[in-house]
Design an enzyme around this catalytic site. Sequence first.
Site, short mmCIF file in Angstrom:
data_model
loop_
_atom_site.label_atom_id
_atom_site.label_comp_id
_atom_site.label_asym_id
_atom_site.label_seq_id
_atom_site.Cartn_x
_atom_site.Cartn_y
_atom_site.Cartn_z
N LYS A 94 0.91 -1.12 -0.07
CA LYS A 94 -0.16 -0.04 -0.13
C LYS A 94 0.93 1.28 0.02
CE LYS A 94 -3.57 -2.24 2.62
NZ LYS A 94 -4.61 -2.49 1.84
N GLU A 130 -2.48 6.47 8.36
CA GLU A 130 -3.32 7.49 7.42
C GLU A 130 -4.03 8.32 8.24
OE1 GLU A 130 -5.76 5.29 4.51
OE2 GLU A 130 -3.86 4.80 3.40
N ARG A 188 -6.94 -7.93 -9.04
CA ARG A 188 -7.51 -9.28 -9.12
C ARG A 188 -8.98 -8.93 -9.58
NH1 ARG A 188 -9.92 -8.88 -4.23
NH2 ARG A 188 -8.77 -8.10 -2.68
P1 ADP Z 1 -7.85 -3.97 2.71
O1 ADP Z 1 -6.57 -4.18 1.97
O2 ADP Z 1 -7.66 -4.69 3.74
O3 ADP Z 1 -8.87 -4.04 1.87
P2 ADP Z 1 -8.15 -0.97 2.52
O4 ADP Z 1 -7.09 -0.15 2.56
O5 ADP Z 1 -8.60 -1.32 1.26
O6 ADP Z 1 -7.45 -2.40 3.24
O7 ADP Z 1 -9.12 -0.67 3.60
C1 ADP Z 1 -10.08 -1.16 4.11
C2 ADP Z 1 -11.43 -0.44 4.55
O8 ADP Z 1 -10.94 0.72 5.80
C3 ADP Z 1 -11.96 0.58 3.70
O9 ADP Z 1 -12.83 -0.01 2.80
C4 ADP Z 1 -12.38 1.70 4.40
O10 ADP Z 1 -13.85 1.36 4.90
C5 ADP Z 1 -11.55 1.69 5.65
N1 ADP Z 1 -10.53 2.81 5.49
C6 ADP Z 1 -9.28 2.68 4.88
N2 ADP Z 1 -8.50 3.64 4.78
C7 ADP Z 1 -9.38 4.55 5.76
C8 ADP Z 1 -9.27 6.04 5.84
N3 ADP Z 1 -8.17 6.59 5.26
N4 ADP Z 1 -10.20 6.57 6.64
C9 ADP Z 1 -11.23 6.02 7.04
N5 ADP Z 1 -11.48 4.70 6.80
C10 ADP Z 1 -10.69 3.90 5.98
P1 ADP Z 2 -10.55 -6.03 -0.28
O1 ADP Z 2 -9.23 -6.41 -0.42
O2 ADP Z 2 -10.98 -4.58 -0.77
O3 ADP Z 2 -11.16 -6.34 1.18
P2 ADP Z 2 -12.25 -8.06 -0.89
O4 ADP Z 2 -13.50 -7.88 -0.03
O5 ADP Z 2 -12.84 -8.49 -2.36
O6 ADP Z 2 -11.59 -6.85 -1.24
O7 ADP Z 2 -11.66 -9.17 -0.29
C1 ADP Z 2 -10.37 -9.02 -0.19
C2 ADP Z 2 -9.69 -10.53 -0.07
O8 ADP Z 2 -9.82 -10.89 1.77
C3 ADP Z 2 -9.90 -11.57 -0.55
O9 ADP Z 2 -9.09 -12.15 -1.29
C4 ADP Z 2 -10.72 -12.55 0.30
O10 ADP Z 2 -10.54 -13.94 -0.13
C5 ADP Z 2 -10.43 -12.20 1.59
N1 ADP Z 2 -11.36 -11.95 2.52
C6 ADP Z 2 -12.73 -11.37 2.41
N2 ADP Z 2 -13.28 -11.70 3.52
C7 ADP Z 2 -12.44 -12.52 4.57
C8 ADP Z 2 -12.87 -13.01 5.58
N3 ADP Z 2 -13.95 -12.61 6.36
N4 ADP Z 2 -11.90 -13.83 6.34
C9 ADP Z 2 -10.69 -14.08 5.46
N5 ADP Z 2 -10.40 -13.50 4.24
C10 ADP Z 2 -11.40 -12.78 3.76
MG MG Z 3 -9.40 -2.81 0.27
#
Ligand code: ADP
Ligand code: ADP
Ligand code: MG
Length: 663
Positions: free
Chosen positions: A119, A203, A300
């Site tokens: 990230k 962040e 992906r």
């Molecule tokens: P992940 O790889 O676990 O999906 P993300 O960076 O996409 O991590 O963040 C997951 C979730 O956390 C986001 O969908 C959002 O709801 C929350 N989030 C992430 N960054 C922020 C932020 N800077 N401020 C508020 N909420 C955030």
């Molecule tokens: P993001 O990366 O923004 O969270 P997704 O919701 O598509 O996007 O899921 C992220 C990844 O985390 C996927 O590869 C999924 O297999 C995994 N994942 C989602 N939910 C869970 C969960 N409850 N436990 C473990 N792994 C999860």
């Molecule tokens: Mg995410």
Amino acid sequence: MTRPFSKILIANRGEIACRVIRTSHRLGIATVAVHSEVDARALHVELADEAIHIGPSPAAESYLVGERIIDAARATGAEAIHPGYGFLSENPDFVEAVEAAGLTFIGPSAQAIRAMGLKDAAKDLMKKAGVPVVEGYQGDRQEPEFLAEEAARIGYPVLIKARAGGGGKGMRKVDAPGDFAEALQSARREGQAAFGDPHVLIEKFITAPRHIEVQVFGDSHGRVVHLFERDCSLQRRHQKVIEEAPAPGMSDEVRAAMTGAAVRAAEAIGYTGAGTIEFIADGSAALRTDGFWFMEMNTRLQVEHPVTEAITGVDLVEWQIRVAAGEPLPLAQDALSIGGHAFEARLYAEDPAKGFLPATGVLEHLTFSDRARNDTGVTGGDAISPFYDPMIAKVITHAPDRDAARRALVSALQETHVVGTATNLRFLTALADHPRFADGRFDTGLIGTELEDLVAGESPGALHLAFAAIAALDLDLTDRHLGWRLWGDAVHDVIFMHDGAPLECWLVVHAPRSVTLHREGEEPVTLFDLVRENGRFKARTGAARQRVEATVRVANRQEGRLVSILTQGVSHELLLPDLRKGTAFVDASDSVLAPMTGVVVVLDVGVGDAVEGGQRLAVMEAMKMETALISPRAGTVAEVHCTAGASVEGGAVLVTLEPEEAA
Ligand code: ADP
Ligand code: ADP
Ligand code: MG
């Protein structure tokens, strides 16, 4: 149309493996499944043309072993590998190994995955490409004191994120400087456990945030298009729960700005295949062109891709396969448009009332609604094992407008019936039906603030109780003597446990096929012409003698008989406690139990320690997720039954308190 490949291997399991197999077969492509020990009879194995056993149940010894997967592709003559999501889908070393073996990876290049994999580096790259990013610290320095200073500079609240994070893991929101050190430690530990990388970034936490992401697609001819946005703001533990497309309240102007930024981001790394650019948007008022920031890119296919498929009519897996085979994107940007509105709800084996604790168990019964597209990887009789993500299915609805699609989702969830494990089904239904969700004005905090309401169990009505009582008591409806007693009708007192509270009712049997269910403060319900065929009941009720039907499952449990009942589109679970085991329901306030099978990662207390109510006693890790175990009351630790690092069974006693002194 040409056939892009003649045979592909799917390096995944569960619903996404089944999803990919379906499209492959439609395109005339033969499929190879891979599977672990516990998955030998899984649905994806059954659906595929061939299946190869690649190792023991833990993913680290099967679905994550790239070498075995490549060997399986070679042995079966597959030309390409589809990674699904999770597992190896975003592993650039795997992509290189696949290509070195002369096979095609159905996904982006190793270089694109590397560019977006962490990230911190991704944010730097995006900044250079002119894409707005969330303010924060994403440098190399990791000393706790330094990071705390950065957090203060950014301004609280802040979010600590594992740079390798995903699926909401390794993330901690910190509201005040005093909590920073502990949150940092915990995020680092989770990052290490889940991704083998403790490195974090800090962040600014955006207040009233909305998660809006853009689906992008690139081909190997240098073209990139977007397929509009998805709103994934309904989250718990930073994980998506219900997603929709398009985003409510999205104006043409903001959409143009967001999708434009997303396409620029994809172009900046020469992206090919399906990808998602995730933005965090300021949801405190209407969306603005200067009110969204890049969070990360997922290189992906996303779990929630079906809502995009529903509104665009595109099969994204087909596009992935065609693009990987070198074909150009099937449609140009101006040929893509939004049709209607779609929702996806993620059905999980988990207990919302217990902090969404993942659950396991055998799905004794599983049926879906015809109103929805139901993407699943399991069928009735399959087990939800502790080895993988406990997702049971994705329930997807599509209609001309948002409210119609949302109402279809509520109905579809009500008509979904799962027996055998705790699920978030009722929680999802309550959420889909929540007024704040219905009016489309919400942010990622909605589940948190409305949690109590959303997990509050709606009490089953007399009709549910009537069928449940007959099933739980196993009454023989054909018994001529059943209702006939010298002193009148037979009366059965029944005490069910529902959501941890007792629920009392009584069933009066008048005649062989007729009963009345009474409950304090409620209209009694009488059933006539009752017939039972295995798990189905049919009867007539009321003055109009209208037909009613119910599906009922009864499972014998340690604590008693668990009855799951679906009637008139609403399902409930009731436990008929085995009263000989009375202690099972006494609040075990003197013992802290392991809520699930897993590892004790931190043990905070020793024998003789004084503890406060709510104080953390230990931290357990299961399914790569940490759960803090807290003390139910103030007291003194009498016994400790585990050590840090120990594996424990679900239900095992971990810590016992001294008995409370009589006041
Ligand atoms: P992940 O790889 O676990 O999906 P993300 O960076 O996409 O991590 O963040 C997951 C979730 O956390 C986001 O969908 C959002 O709801 C929350 N989030 C992430 N960054 C922020 C932020 N800077 N401020 C508020 N909420 C955030
Ligand atoms: P993001 O990366 O923004 O969270 P997704 O919701 O598509 O996007 O899921 C992220 C990844 O985390 C996927 O590869 C999924 O297999 C995994 N994942 C989602 N939910 C869970 C969960 N409850 N436990 C473990 N792994 C999860
Ligand atoms: Mg995410």
